[in-house]
Design an enzyme around this catalytic site. Sequence first.
Site, PDB file in Angstrom:
ATOM      1  N   GLY A  43      -5.268  -9.503   3.655  1.00 41.91           N
ATOM      2  CA  GLY A  43      -4.609  -9.665   2.349  1.00 41.91           C
ATOM      3  C   GLY A  43      -3.282 -10.401   2.349  1.00 41.91           C
ATOM      4  O   GLY A  43      -2.948 -11.065   1.372  1.00 41.91           O
ATOM      5  N   ASP A 102      -0.451   0.840  -1.211  1.00 40.49           N
ATOM      6  CA  ASP A 102      -1.106   1.730  -2.172  1.00 40.49           C
ATOM      7  C   ASP A 102      -0.808   3.172  -1.746  1.00 40.49           C
ATOM      8  O   ASP A 102       0.223   3.732  -2.108  1.00 40.49           O
ATOM      9  CB  ASP A 102      -2.606   1.408  -2.187  1.00 40.49           C
ATOM     10  CG  ASP A 102      -3.335   2.062  -3.334  1.00 40.49           C
ATOM     11  OD1 ASP A 102      -2.788   2.995  -3.932  1.00 40.49           O
ATOM     12  OD2 ASP A 102      -4.475   1.651  -3.639  1.00 40.49           O
ATOM     13  N   PHE A 151      -6.423  -2.174 -10.695  1.00 41.76           N
ATOM     14  CA  PHE A 151      -7.133  -2.924  -9.652  1.00 41.76           C
ATOM     15  C   PHE A 151      -6.671  -4.366  -9.725  1.00 41.76           C
ATOM     16  O   PHE A 151      -7.060  -5.109 -10.614  1.00 41.76           O
ATOM     17  CB  PHE A 151      -8.640  -2.821  -9.854  1.00 41.76           C
ATOM     18  CG  PHE A 151      -9.396  -3.078  -8.580  1.00 41.76           C
ATOM     19  CD1 PHE A 151      -9.121  -4.192  -7.795  1.00 41.76           C
ATOM     20  CD2 PHE A 151     -10.363  -2.187  -8.136  1.00 41.76           C
ATOM     21  CE1 PHE A 151      -9.791  -4.423  -6.605  1.00 41.76           C
ATOM     22  CE2 PHE A 151     -11.044  -2.408  -6.943  1.00 41.76           C
ATOM     23  CZ  PHE A 151     -10.755  -3.531  -6.184  1.00 41.76           C
ATOM     24  N   VAL A 152      -5.784  -4.741  -8.806  1.00 40.92           N
ATOM     25  CA  VAL A 152      -5.211  -6.080  -8.868  1.00 40.92           C
ATOM     26  C   VAL A 152      -5.825  -6.986  -7.800  1.00 40.92           C
ATOM     27  O   VAL A 152      -6.107  -6.541  -6.689  1.00 40.92           O
ATOM     28  CB  VAL A 152      -3.674  -6.055  -8.746  1.00 40.92           C
ATOM     29  CG1 VAL A 152      -3.055  -5.407  -9.961  1.00 40.92           C
ATOM     30  CG2 VAL A 152      -3.208  -5.358  -7.483  1.00 40.92           C
TER      31      VAL A 152
HETATM   32  C1  PRP Z   1      -5.434  -3.364   1.575  1.00 42.46           C
HETATM   33  C2  PRP Z   1      -4.033  -3.966   1.670  1.00 42.46           C
HETATM   34  C3  PRP Z   1      -3.328  -3.035   2.619  1.00 42.46           C
HETATM   35  C4  PRP Z   1      -3.971  -1.699   2.336  1.00 42.46           C
HETATM   36  C5  PRP Z   1      -3.068  -0.904   1.444  1.00 42.46           C
HETATM   37  O1  PRP Z   1      -6.175  -3.858   2.629  1.00 42.46           O
HETATM   38  O2  PRP Z   1      -4.053  -5.296   2.141  1.00 42.46           O
HETATM   39  O3  PRP Z   1      -3.515  -3.412   3.966  1.00 42.46           O
HETATM   40  O4  PRP Z   1      -5.223  -1.949   1.686  1.00 42.46           O
HETATM   41  O5  PRP Z   1      -3.608   0.362   1.172  1.00 42.46           O
HETATM   42  P1  PRP Z   1      -2.915   1.714   1.636  1.00 42.46           P
HETATM   43  O6  PRP Z   1      -1.453   1.661   1.311  1.00 42.46           O
HETATM   44  O7  PRP Z   1      -3.645   2.730   0.798  1.00 42.46           O
HETATM   45  O8  PRP Z   1      -3.159   1.911   3.105  1.00 42.46           O
HETATM   46  P2  PRP Z   1      -7.772  -3.868   2.652  1.00 42.46           P
HETATM   47  O9  PRP Z   1      -8.258  -2.644   3.380  1.00 42.46           O
HETATM   48  O10 PRP Z   1      -8.283  -4.079   1.263  1.00 42.46           O
HETATM   49  O11 PRP Z   1      -8.106  -5.115   3.567  1.00 42.46           O
HETATM   50  P3  PRP Z   1      -7.742  -6.670   3.358  1.00 42.46           P
HETATM   51  O12 PRP Z   1      -6.249  -6.815   3.540  1.00 42.46           O
HETATM   52  O13 PRP Z   1      -8.510  -7.345   4.453  1.00 42.46           O
HETATM   53  O14 PRP Z   1      -8.203  -7.087   1.981  1.00 42.46           O
END
Ligand code: PRP
Length: 178
Positions: A43, A102, A151-152
């Site tokens: 991300g 999050d 959901f962004v």
């Molecule tokens: C998302 C984002 C953070 C994490 C945040 O990653 O990039 O790494 O979730 O969530 P948290 O605070 O609840 O731990 P995701 O698992 O969607 O993977 P990505 O970055 O590959 O999209």
Amino acid sequence: MHPDITEILYTEDEIANAISSIGRQITADYADKRLLLVSILKGSFIFAADLIRHIELDLAVDFIAVASYGAETKSSGVVRIIKDLEGPLESYDILLVEDIVDSGLTLNYLRKYLRSLNPKSVEIAALLVKEVKQETPVECKYVGFVCPDAFVVGYGLDYAERYRYLPYIGVLDPKVYS
Ligand code: PRP
């Protein structure tokens, strides 16, 4: 605007201004340090790419990738590292770069893990921090925006690997995921 987006929360210009301001602060705060910027995949790749071009320092960059946790591991706070950093960290001040905080589990885990490898310091730059109650609050030194609990997607953030390429950050239409 993409038809699956119901509202743009942060425009391309607003994001660019926030990043430029964070970059200036980092440039001042790390002037006499050896900065290693660590982008958390996937991300944060766009945020990290833009941010390093607003930091006027001789910094180093690395990437770390973690596996998305399922419902069970989420409650235990366990995050699995699927791509680790290269080389010893002892001489570096680390800045973890994240697209969104999050629950805070990912960053709390990674900060603890990186501290166990004895760098000089570990701080966090998050583009978005969700307005939710985090079980263990994450202390972010640099924050772009405090974002509503929606959901962004866009600017690196995905839904099922889609929408990362959008230049803005917007709210995804619930029709897409329900
Ligand atoms: C998302 C984002 C953070 C994490 C945040 O990653 O990039 O790494 O979730 O969530 P948290 O605070 O609840 O731990 P995701 O698992 O969607 O993977 P990505 O970055 O590959 O999209």
